[in-house]
Design an enzyme around this catalytic site. Structure first.
Site, PDB file in Angstrom:
ATOM      1  N   CYS A 117      -1.270   6.928  -0.633  1.00  0.00           N
ATOM      2  CA  CYS A 117      -1.831   5.831  -1.372  1.00  0.00           C
ATOM      3  C   CYS A 117      -1.679   4.688  -0.369  1.00  0.00           C
ATOM      4  O   CYS A 117      -0.698   4.485   0.038  1.00  0.00           O
ATOM      5  CB  CYS A 117      -1.649   5.532  -2.537  1.00  0.00           C
ATOM      6  SG  CYS A 117      -1.727   6.529  -4.027  1.00  0.00           S
ATOM      7  N   ARG A 147      -3.507   7.898   4.614  1.00  0.00           N
ATOM      8  CA  ARG A 147      -2.403   8.030   3.396  1.00  0.00           C
ATOM      9  C   ARG A 147      -2.938   8.634   2.033  1.00  0.00           C
ATOM     10  O   ARG A 147      -2.026   8.613   1.272  1.00  0.00           O
ATOM     11  CB  ARG A 147      -1.672   6.595   3.062  1.00  0.00           C
ATOM     12  CG  ARG A 147      -1.279   5.832   4.348  1.00  0.00           C
ATOM     13  CD  ARG A 147      -0.787   4.537   4.085  1.00  0.00           C
ATOM     14  NE  ARG A 147       0.569   4.671   3.186  1.00  0.00           N
ATOM     15  CZ  ARG A 147       1.686   4.533   3.467  1.00  0.00           C
ATOM     16  NH1 ARG A 147       2.074   4.499   4.938  1.00  0.00           N
ATOM     17  NH2 ARG A 147       2.729   4.580   2.642  1.00  0.00           N
ATOM     18  N   TRP A 159      -4.218   8.833  -3.353  1.00  0.00           N
ATOM     19  CA  TRP A 159      -4.056  10.222  -3.344  1.00  0.00           C
ATOM     20  C   TRP A 159      -3.443  10.396  -4.735  1.00  0.00           C
ATOM     21  O   TRP A 159      -2.301  10.008  -5.207  1.00  0.00           O
ATOM     22  CB  TRP A 159      -2.687  10.491  -2.293  1.00  0.00           C
ATOM     23  CG  TRP A 159      -2.645  11.990  -2.126  1.00  0.00           C
ATOM     24  CD1 TRP A 159      -3.006  12.692  -1.426  1.00  0.00           C
ATOM     25  CD2 TRP A 159      -1.389  12.539  -2.978  1.00  0.00           C
ATOM     26  NE1 TRP A 159      -2.582  14.079  -1.236  1.00  0.00           N
ATOM     27  CE2 TRP A 159      -1.339  13.961  -2.334  1.00  0.00           C
ATOM     28  CE3 TRP A 159      -0.752  12.350  -3.933  1.00  0.00           C
ATOM     29  CZ2 TRP A 159      -0.641  15.033  -3.090  1.00  0.00           C
ATOM     30  CZ3 TRP A 159       0.373  13.467  -4.318  1.00  0.00           C
ATOM     31  CH2 TRP A 159       0.092  14.402  -3.842  1.00  0.00           C
ATOM     32  N   ASN A 175       1.200   2.279  -5.563  1.00  0.00           N
ATOM     33  CA  ASN A 175       1.667   3.559  -4.636  1.00  0.00           C
ATOM     34  C   ASN A 175       3.044   4.121  -4.984  1.00  0.00           C
ATOM     35  O   ASN A 175       4.045   3.423  -5.055  1.00  0.00           O
ATOM     36  CB  ASN A 175       1.710   3.199  -3.116  1.00  0.00           C
ATOM     37  CG  ASN A 175       2.235   4.345  -2.450  1.00  0.00           C
ATOM     38  OD1 ASN A 175       2.104   5.385  -2.512  1.00  0.00           O
ATOM     39  ND2 ASN A 175       2.575   3.960  -1.024  1.00  0.00           N
ATOM     40  N   GLY A 176       2.986   5.161  -5.558  1.00  0.00           N
ATOM     41  CA  GLY A 176       4.256   5.548  -6.222  1.00  0.00           C
ATOM     42  C   GLY A 176       3.990   6.464  -7.648  1.00  0.00           C
ATOM     43  O   GLY A 176       2.957   6.681  -7.864  1.00  0.00           O
ATOM     44  N   GLU A 185       5.670  26.318  12.621  1.00  0.00           N
ATOM     45  CA  GLU A 185       4.680  25.265  12.937  1.00  0.00           C
ATOM     46  C   GLU A 185       3.066  25.677  13.112  1.00  0.00           C
ATOM     47  O   GLU A 185       2.358  24.888  12.768  1.00  0.00           O
ATOM     48  CB  GLU A 185       5.406  24.386  13.919  1.00  0.00           C
ATOM     49  CG  GLU A 185       4.667  23.056  14.492  1.00  0.00           C
ATOM     50  CD  GLU A 185       4.322  22.204  13.372  1.00  0.00           C
ATOM     51  OE1 GLU A 185       5.037  22.265  12.378  1.00  0.00           O
ATOM     52  OE2 GLU A 185       3.492  21.121  13.490  1.00  0.00           O
ATOM     53  N   LYS A 189       0.158  24.447  11.112  1.00  0.00           N
ATOM     54  CA  LYS A 189      -1.117  23.639  11.499  1.00  0.00           C
ATOM     55  C   LYS A 189      -2.398  23.984  10.988  1.00  0.00           C
ATOM     56  O   LYS A 189      -3.125  23.375  10.744  1.00  0.00           O
ATOM     57  CB  LYS A 189      -0.934  23.401  13.184  1.00  0.00           C
ATOM     58  CG  LYS A 189       0.196  22.617  13.821  1.00  0.00           C
ATOM     59  CD  LYS A 189      -0.236  21.078  13.770  1.00  0.00           C
ATOM     60  CE  LYS A 189       0.164  20.442  12.262  1.00  0.00           C
ATOM     61  NZ  LYS A 189       1.455  20.276  12.146  1.00  0.00           N
ATOM     62  N   GLU A 204      -3.038  23.855   7.227  1.00  0.00           N
ATOM     63  CA  GLU A 204      -3.451  22.478   6.780  1.00  0.00           C
ATOM     64  C   GLU A 204      -4.741  21.870   7.069  1.00  0.00           C
ATOM     65  O   GLU A 204      -5.174  21.163   6.209  1.00  0.00           O
ATOM     66  CB  GLU A 204      -2.304  21.490   6.882  1.00  0.00           C
ATOM     67  CG  GLU A 204      -1.845  21.628   8.404  1.00  0.00           C
ATOM     68  CD  GLU A 204      -0.363  20.347   8.236  1.00  0.00           C
ATOM     69  OE1 GLU A 204      -0.078  19.655   7.291  1.00  0.00           O
ATOM     70  OE2 GLU A 204       0.109  20.051   9.221  1.00  0.00           O
ATOM     71  N   HIS A 206      10.220  43.614   7.344  1.00  0.00           N
ATOM     72  CA  HIS A 206      10.375  43.707   6.198  1.00  0.00           C
ATOM     73  C   HIS A 206       9.409  42.973   5.119  1.00  0.00           C
ATOM     74  O   HIS A 206       9.874  42.585   4.172  1.00  0.00           O
ATOM     75  CB  HIS A 206      11.976  42.769   6.114  1.00  0.00           C
ATOM     76  CG  HIS A 206      12.946  43.420   6.977  1.00  0.00           C
ATOM     77  ND1 HIS A 206      13.653  44.599   6.623  1.00  0.00           N
ATOM     78  CD2 HIS A 206      13.273  43.171   8.180  1.00  0.00           C
ATOM     79  CE1 HIS A 206      14.353  44.742   7.711  1.00  0.00           C
ATOM     80  NE2 HIS A 206      14.464  43.912   8.468  1.00  0.00           N
ATOM     81  N   LYS A 255      -0.802  11.648   4.727  1.00  0.00           N
ATOM     82  CA  LYS A 255       0.264  11.668   5.950  1.00  0.00           C
ATOM     83  C   LYS A 255       1.712  11.026   5.796  1.00  0.00           C
ATOM     84  O   LYS A 255       2.691  11.910   6.102  1.00  0.00           O
ATOM     85  CB  LYS A 255      -0.188  10.554   6.894  1.00  0.00           C
ATOM     86  CG  LYS A 255       0.450  10.275   8.253  1.00  0.00           C
ATOM     87  CD  LYS A 255      -0.073  11.427   9.301  1.00  0.00           C
ATOM     88  CE  LYS A 255       0.890  11.393  10.378  1.00  0.00           C
ATOM     89  NZ  LYS A 255       1.133  12.506  10.800  1.00  0.00           N
TER      90      LYS A 255
HETATM   91  C1  G6P Z   1       3.459  15.189   5.375  1.00  0.00           C
HETATM   92  C2  G6P Z   1       2.507  15.199   6.489  1.00  0.00           C
HETATM   93  C3  G6P Z   1       3.324  16.024   7.518  1.00  0.00           C
HETATM   94  C4  G6P Z   1       4.657  15.632   7.738  1.00  0.00           C
HETATM   95  C5  G6P Z   1       5.541  15.567   6.399  1.00  0.00           C
HETATM   96  C6  G6P Z   1       6.904  15.041   6.566  1.00  0.00           C
HETATM   97  O1  G6P Z   1       3.352  16.575   4.607  1.00  0.00           O
HETATM   98  O2  G6P Z   1       1.422  15.346   6.030  1.00  0.00           O
HETATM   99  O3  G6P Z   1       2.594  15.907   8.733  1.00  0.00           O
HETATM  100  O4  G6P Z   1       5.364  16.660   8.623  1.00  0.00           O
HETATM  101  O5  G6P Z   1       4.926  14.804   5.613  1.00  0.00           O
HETATM  102  O6  G6P Z   1       6.683  13.743   7.118  1.00  0.00           O
HETATM  103  P1  G6P Z   1       7.683  12.628   7.808  1.00  0.00           P
HETATM  104  O7  G6P Z   1       6.794  11.535   8.058  1.00  0.00           O
HETATM  105  O8  G6P Z   1       9.032  12.536   6.854  1.00  0.00           O
HETATM  106  O9  G6P Z   1       7.720  13.483   9.165  1.00  0.00           O
END
Ligand code: G6P
Length: 610
Positions: free
Chosen positions: A2, A27, A73, A99-100, A483, A487, A490, A506, A605
């Site tokens: 948010c 956000r 969000w 937000n929260g 990772e 990527k 997502e 396994h 984000k």
């Molecule tokens: C969200 C974002 C990710 C990020 C994660 C942790 O899921 O979409 O890209 O890696 O939060 O965020 P931070 O700001 O703590 O690295």
């Protein structure tokens, strides 16, 4: 999670709010809305992206010089027009954005309903605005009503509020979700982060948890919510430029940020290589470095991509410095009654510095007596301010929801920490020199790898329609496999799993057939031959192999449908290079599939709710 923006000043609020929301959209982007005060309160809100709100405001403008705006969000209640923020009291005199999560909203709602209050939406936020109105009816003072209502709230919030009852004031508060106040010339712009503020002013005050502010056109007062005592806040200077938060000619922030990686890792290293002493200098750890060297155990906590960086960190610090390291998801750590002693050091890794689970885990560690450190990108963020010491990763603002340059910068910082500790413990100066040379050469190798993006783009075309992907790697490159899979899933919504290559036998091997693409990260390191055997196992089951291999390795060509060559570096630095083609692959596959790369569905984000 948010985005919140607010304005009070001499200019028309709505365009400033809308512009701020565009910068905060990363956000959350389920719905958006504004509330502006003129002689009365006007609220415009709509499900969908900020662009939808923009159209609404173009056809039906709102006039007024005090207002708030929100991009959502969804937590409580579906992303509908009705559930969009701002929320108002029953007769439209108070508007609030949040937000929260208000955890005790059900109990508060029950009590308010019993007192005869009615509700229009399903959100926890509306409960708060109705509560504030009830207190206003009792006290006839908006600041007091705001504060008293917040004292009843359990949960996390960043909040902004305007009201016709007190039309020349903007009210904001923070408990767990970030809130910054930008100080302009006879105007103030508040926002959940500085990206919505920098084009107006660089002078910013960050509220801390449990604080609120009452803002007028030419002054503001900050105070504690619990006892109304005034707090003096330091005015800080925001360091980044507007250009850094614009797309700069790229189609997406993610692509721009992928290509910013040579510079980002240069910045993460800048001033930190001590060539004379063949070691590394980390100013932020200066006062704690001896404790770090002597630590019995380091515990890394993080979420998402930052967690994957933490896993590489474990291999790095144990491998080079010989200090035991554990890595844990922050959300698990905080709720499992972890055993922590005063001899442990807990390191939080976070791009935003605001992820609520990481922040809460950090507090838990501190309460149990551990020293806490941060590896954080956003300067002055909550984690940066609440740790005993730390290292900034200096990647610059990262806007794309899928983290890219923040990850490689985190890896760089972890590598620097590992080298620093290793040199203090057991690494010779000549080894140190070799490593410093490799570090120095790394940005150019990153640049070179990215310059080959067309090949990855070409390869991606063959995979845009597949439903599943598997990513396999070993050692330092096992977290890179995780990772790569993250990527892809997502931003393209293709189901992808990352696994340690040998562990494939396994379980995931059951999934392999002629339709399954398997990405192998196969640099020529100590486990290379083992990875080749794993490739053979996939080939024997007709899987489609894409290999990331070192330049000059012709042996791998007959084993793979596609080989993406990358330059060789020291094994412990190889994740910084090997992840690049995986970032590009996910980007191009997602674009081919027509996905919104910078705003993938359901994601945000900065995750500031649990
Ligand atoms: C969200 C974002 C990710 C990020 C994660 C942790 O899921 O979409 O890209 O890696 O939060 O965020 P931070 O700001 O703590 O690295």
């Amino acid at each position: 999670m948010c985005g919140i923006v607010g304005y009070i000043g001499e200019r028309e609020a709505s365009s400033i709010l809308l512009n701020g929301l565009k910068h905060l959209e990363y956000r959350g982007y389920d719905s958006a809305g504004v509330a502006v005060i003129n002689s009365e309160l006007t609220v415009k809100k709509k499900a969908g992206k900020v662009s939808g709100l923009d159209i609404l405001l173009q056809t039906d403008p709102v006039i007024g010089k005090v207002g708030i705006g929100h991009t959502r969000w969804a937590t409580h209640g579906a992303p509908t027009d009705l559930n969009a923020h701002p929320h108002t009291d029953s007769d439209n005199n108070i508007a609030l954005i949040h937000n929260g999560i208000i955890e005790n909203y059900a109990a508060l709602k029950k009590k308010l309903a019993a007192d005869g209050c009615s509700f229009k939406s399903e959100t926890d936020t509306e409960v708060l605005v109705v509560l504030i109105r009830a207190f206003y009816d009792e006290f006839g003072n908006m600041a007091k009503a705001f504060r008293y209502a917040l004292k009843q709230v359990v949960g996390a919030y960043g909040i902004a509020m305007v009201s016709t009852f007190d039309p020349d004031r903007l009210f904001v508060a923070r408990n767990g979700s970030p809130l910054a106040i930008g100080i302009g010339d006879r105007e103030f712009i508040v926002a959940s982060d500085a990206s919505a503020i920098v084009q107006h002013t660089r002078q910013v005050v960050y509220l801390d948890d449990g604080e609120m502010a009452v803002i007028e056109r030419d002054r503001y007062v900050t105070k504690r919510i619990d006892d109304d005592t005034p707090v003096d806040k330091e005015v800080e200077e925001v360091v980044f430029d507007l250009a850094e938060i614009e797309k700069g000619g790229y189609n997406h922030f993610m692509l721009k940020e992928i290509f910013e990686q040579p510079e980002a890792i240069r910045n993460a290293m800048r001033g930190r290589l001590d060539l004379e002493a063949s070691t590394v200098r980390l100013g932020g750890l200066m006062n704690v470095i001896d404790r770090l060297r002597d630590a019995k155990r380091l515990i890394i906590i993080a979420c998402g991509t930052s967690f994957h960086a933490g896993l590489v960190g474990e291999y790095l610090i144990e491998g080079l410095a010989g200090i035991p390291v554990e890595v844990e998801y922050a959300s698990e750590f905080r709720y499992r009654d972890p055993i922590i002693t005063k001899e442990d050091i807990v390191i939080a890794i976070s791009q935003s510095g605001e992820t609520i689970d990481t922040l809460a885990a950090l507090r838990e560690a501190r309460n149990r007596g551990a020293m806490t450190l941060g590896i954080v990108n956003v300067v002055s963020s909550s984690i940066a301010r609440q740790t005993d010491a730390g290292v900034y990763s200096h990647a610059g603002p990262e806007i794309g929801v899928a983290s890219t340059k923040a990850f490689t910068s985190q890896l760089m910082v972890l590598a620097l920490m590992a080298v620093k500790l290793a040199r203090m413990k057991r690494m010779s100066a000549s080894e140190g020199r070799t490593i410093l040379k490799a570090l120095h050469e790394l940005p150019e190798k990153v640049e070179y790898t990215l310059s080959r993006h067309e090949q990855v783009k070409e390869i991606s075309r063959a995979y845009a329609e597949v439903p599943n992907f598997l990513y396999l790697g070993r050692g330092y490159n096992y977290p890179v496999a995780l990772e790569g899979a993250l990527k892809l899933k997502e931003i393209s919504y293709i189901h992808a799993e990352g696994y340690p290559a040998a562990e494939m036998k396994h379980g995931p091997i059951a999934l392999i057939d002629k339709n399954m693409p398997v990405v192998f990260i196969a640099p020529q390191d100590a486990v290379y031959d083992k990875v080749i055997s794993n490739i053979e196992e996939v080939r024997a089951r007709n899987g489609r192999v894409i290999a990331i291999a070192n330049e000059g390795n012709r042996q791998i060509e007959p084993l793979a449908e596609h080989v993406i060559y990358v330059p060789e570096t020291l094994p412990f630095l190889s994740p910084i290079i090997n992840v690049l083609p995986l970032q590009l692959l996910s980007y191009y596959v997602a674009v081919d599939r027509g996905c919104n790369v910078d705003q993938p569905r359901n994601l945000a984000k900065s995750v500031t709710v649990e």
